[in-house]
Design a protein around this motif. Sequence first.
Motif, PDB file in Angstrom:
ATOM      1  N   GLY A   1     184.641 -45.751  10.456  1.00 16.47           N
ATOM      2  CA  GLY A   1     185.597 -46.474  11.534  1.00 16.47           C
ATOM      3  C   GLY A   1     184.979 -47.859  12.042  1.00 16.47           C
ATOM      4  N   ARG A   2     183.606 -48.185  11.451  1.00 18.18           N
ATOM      5  CA  ARG A   2     183.003 -49.355  11.981  1.00 18.18           C
ATOM      6  C   ARG A   2     182.293 -50.527  11.069  1.00 18.18           C
ATOM      7  N   TRP A   3     182.539 -51.545  11.290  1.00 11.62           N
ATOM      8  CA  TRP A   3     181.961 -52.630  10.305  1.00 11.62           C
ATOM      9  C   TRP A   3     180.397 -52.522  10.425  1.00 11.62           C
ATOM     10  N   GLN A   4     179.740 -52.770   9.480  1.00 13.70           N
ATOM     11  CA  GLN A   4     178.265 -52.647   9.393  1.00 13.70           C
ATOM     12  C   GLN A   4     177.534 -53.861   9.522  1.00 13.70           C
ATOM     13  N   PHE A   5     178.435 -55.075   9.450  1.00 12.11           N
ATOM     14  CA  PHE A   5     177.505 -56.239   9.506  1.00 12.11           C
ATOM     15  C   PHE A   5     177.407 -56.687  11.044  1.00 12.11           C
ATOM     16  N   GLY A   6     176.419 -57.535  11.088  1.00 13.12           N
ATOM     17  CA  GLY A   6     176.188 -58.205  12.213  1.00 13.12           C
ATOM     18  C   GLY A   6     175.698 -57.337  13.517  1.00 13.12           C
ATOM     19  N   THR A   7     175.116 -56.239  13.249  1.00 11.59           N
ATOM     20  CA  THR A   7     174.903 -55.332  14.233  1.00 11.59           C
ATOM     21  C   THR A   7     173.549 -55.566  14.855  1.00 11.59           C
TER      22      THR A   7
ATOM     23  N   GLU B   1     203.801 -51.460   6.352  1.00  9.97           N
ATOM     24  CA  GLU B   1     203.195 -50.372   6.849  1.00  9.97           C
ATOM     25  C   GLU B   1     201.965 -50.020   5.839  1.00  9.97           C
ATOM     26  N   VAL B   2     200.855 -49.710   6.487  1.00 10.05           N
ATOM     27  CA  VAL B   2     199.908 -49.444   5.794  1.00 10.05           C
ATOM     28  C   VAL B   2     199.975 -48.218   5.453  1.00 10.05           C
ATOM     29  N   VAL B   3     200.048 -47.873   3.896  1.00  7.02           N
ATOM     30  CA  VAL B   3     199.829 -46.482   3.372  1.00  7.02           C
ATOM     31  C   VAL B   3     198.821 -46.108   2.942  1.00  7.02           C
ATOM     32  N   ALA B   4     197.615 -46.817   2.581  1.00  7.95           N
ATOM     33  CA  ALA B   4     196.497 -46.380   2.267  1.00  7.95           C
ATOM     34  C   ALA B   4     195.408 -47.557   2.584  1.00  7.95           C
ATOM     35  N   ALA B   5     194.166 -47.105   2.945  1.00  6.33           N
ATOM     36  CA  ALA B   5     193.122 -48.298   3.159  1.00  6.33           C
ATOM     37  C   ALA B   5     192.029 -47.705   2.629  1.00  6.33           C
ATOM     38  N   TRP B   6     191.044 -48.765   2.351  1.00  7.02           N
ATOM     39  CA  TRP B   6     189.734 -48.530   1.685  1.00  7.02           C
ATOM     40  C   TRP B   6     188.749 -49.578   2.252  1.00  7.02           C
ATOM     41  N   ALA B   7     187.571 -49.201   2.204  1.00 14.03           N
ATOM     42  CA  ALA B   7     186.434 -50.048   2.552  1.00 14.03           C
ATOM     43  C   ALA B   7     185.225 -49.841   1.642  1.00 14.03           C
ATOM     44  N   ASP B   8     184.542 -50.883   1.446  1.00 12.36           N
ATOM     45  CA  ASP B   8     183.096 -50.860   0.842  1.00 12.36           C
ATOM     46  C   ASP B   8     182.135 -50.138   2.159  1.00 12.36           C
ATOM     47  N   PRO B   9     181.530 -49.262   1.713  1.00 13.36           N
ATOM     48  CA  PRO B   9     180.842 -48.296   2.903  1.00 13.36           C
ATOM     49  C   PRO B   9     179.625 -49.266   3.318  1.00 13.36           C
ATOM     50  N   HIS B  10     179.264 -50.327   2.590  1.00 15.29           N
ATOM     51  CA  HIS B  10     178.066 -51.003   2.826  1.00 15.29           C
ATOM     52  C   HIS B  10     178.705 -51.886   3.939  1.00 15.29           C
ATOM     53  N   ALA B  11     179.785 -52.296   4.050  1.00 17.01           N
ATOM     54  CA  ALA B  11     180.422 -53.294   4.834  1.00 17.01           C
ATOM     55  C   ALA B  11     181.146 -52.517   6.274  1.00 17.01           C
TER      56      ALA B  11
ATOM     57  N   TYR C   1     187.544 -59.652  18.670  1.00 20.08           N
ATOM     58  CA  TYR C   1     187.276 -58.364  19.327  1.00 20.08           C
ATOM     59  C   TYR C   1     187.627 -57.048  18.078  1.00 20.08           C
ATOM     60  N   ILE C   2     186.960 -56.259  18.008  1.00 24.10           N
ATOM     61  CA  ILE C   2     187.016 -54.931  17.133  1.00 24.10           C
ATOM     62  C   ILE C   2     187.488 -54.058  18.026  1.00 24.10           C
ATOM     63  N   ALA C   3     186.850 -53.259  18.780  1.00 25.55           N
ATOM     64  CA  ALA C   3     187.364 -52.260  19.533  1.00 25.55           C
ATOM     65  C   ALA C   3     186.141 -51.612  20.272  1.00 25.55           C
ATOM     66  N   GLY C   4     186.497 -50.797  21.440  1.00 26.82           N
ATOM     67  CA  GLY C   4     185.525 -50.181  22.271  1.00 26.82           C
ATOM     68  C   GLY C   4     184.361 -51.210  22.921  1.00 26.82           C
ATOM     69  N   GLY C   5     185.015 -52.298  23.310  1.00 26.60           N
ATOM     70  CA  GLY C   5     183.992 -53.379  23.878  1.00 26.60           C
ATOM     71  C   GLY C   5     183.004 -53.875  22.756  1.00 26.60           C
ATOM     72  N   ASN C   6     183.324 -54.134  21.478  1.00 30.69           N
ATOM     73  CA  ASN C   6     182.590 -54.682  20.524  1.00 30.69           C
ATOM     74  C   ASN C   6     183.349 -56.004  19.994  1.00 30.69           C
ATOM     75  N   PHE C   7     182.468 -56.996  19.887  1.00 32.80           N
ATOM     76  CA  PHE C   7     182.858 -58.061  19.434  1.00 32.80           C
ATOM     77  C   PHE C   7     182.224 -58.681  18.471  1.00 32.80           C
ATOM     78  N   PHE C   8     182.776 -59.427  17.605  1.00 30.47           N
ATOM     79  CA  PHE C   8     181.935 -60.530  16.830  1.00 30.47           C
ATOM     80  C   PHE C   8     181.937 -61.932  17.357  1.00 30.47           C
TER      81      PHE C   8
END
Lengths: 206, 206
Positions: A157-163, A143-153, B189-196
């Motif tokens: 709620g969304r990945w920021q690369f390859g957009t 069970e994931v009890v905490a989650a973190w991300a580098d906000p540049h990445a 697949y990521i979410a909401g119709g978004n893929f890599f």
Amino acid sequence: MTERLPVALPKAYRLLNHGPTVLVGSAHAGRRNVMAAAWSMPVDFSPPKIAVVIDRNTLTRELVDASGEFSLNVPARAIARETLAVGSISGRDTDKFAPGTGVRAFSGSQIGAPLIEGCLAWLECRVIPEPHNQERYDLFLGEVVAAWADPHAFRDGRWQFGTDETGATGATGESAGSGGSGGLRSLHYIAGGNFFETGEAFEVKP
Amino acid sequence: MTERLPVALPKAYRLLNHGPTVLVGSAHAGRRNVMAAAWSMPVDFSPPKIAVVIDRNTLTRELVDASGEFSLNVPARAIARETLAVGSISGRDTDKFAPGTGVRAFSGSQIGAPLIEGCLAWLECRVIPEPHNQERYDLFLGEVVAAWADPHAFRDGRWQFGTDETGATGATGESAGSGGSGGLRSLHYIAGGNFFETGEAFEVKP
């Protein structure tokens, strides 16, 4: 130290949904370790649960069995070399965090297992005890009890690369360490030291 | 029809090792279905075993429970739209293979579940019965009893896309359907119709 922000738990599955290779961090009674794992996936959204295969012959397995905790860390391409290295040697033979390895840890908020610097995202996990799966298949549920991300990445709620929606990829993607999306893309391990980088993002309209 | 060659079973894990989104094919008693699944992974090398999450509310689940078989199909970017579509509607409401959907099936060699045209690779799987996992987590384990790949995408145990070592990516990657590596890359697949798309391949020397 890598910048990080909390990820809301119902969005934590998105850190693994695209199938990246992860690093598994573990600790117990003053010992700690990290190994690479290509075999992990989400299994539920909320509360978020994940599955990961942890071979019975590893030090990681010993530490996870003893502590009931582990971290999943999503490495950036910039640390592909370290990812391969920690997946190729045993923590029984060497301290994978020793000076010169380039592998550095920091502390999580909910678990004692180390989180790994240079990653894009981190999931703090508690083992959901399923002895039959663990013994027969080396398969762990957490069970994931905490989650973190580098906000540049990853942020909002969304990945920021390859957009880049123009269809062009790679132009900035190869300038690893530049602070662009490049060195911050995740990894997908194949075999024999061969990886894919996470590629172009695109959206399909229903 | 998509060209395909057998993949040696001890190499079958490589079809899923990089974490692509898959299509799950199923059939029983004259009914058949296909759905998308981002949550799958290998769990053993040889004999190859895989894990996949199949939600209890799906027609796929009903057909897999009844038949004890399913196919995992690795879709190419060229069928990203169809991948999203079969993941967004229920086979109870519509025939996902109806003319006009663009989704076409062919027969496997070892199982009755359909394999899907336009994919890069196919794994024919038999359920390893684990009722507790299935009922509690929607988690299925399967043994891979046959595997196939489009030799343009995977041959001699290796993926054939993204092997450009110059660091440039995407230039041919966007000419989907050109027969280059582009339309033949796998999806994440990521979410909401978004893929890599699966990105650049690279090798790390130990």
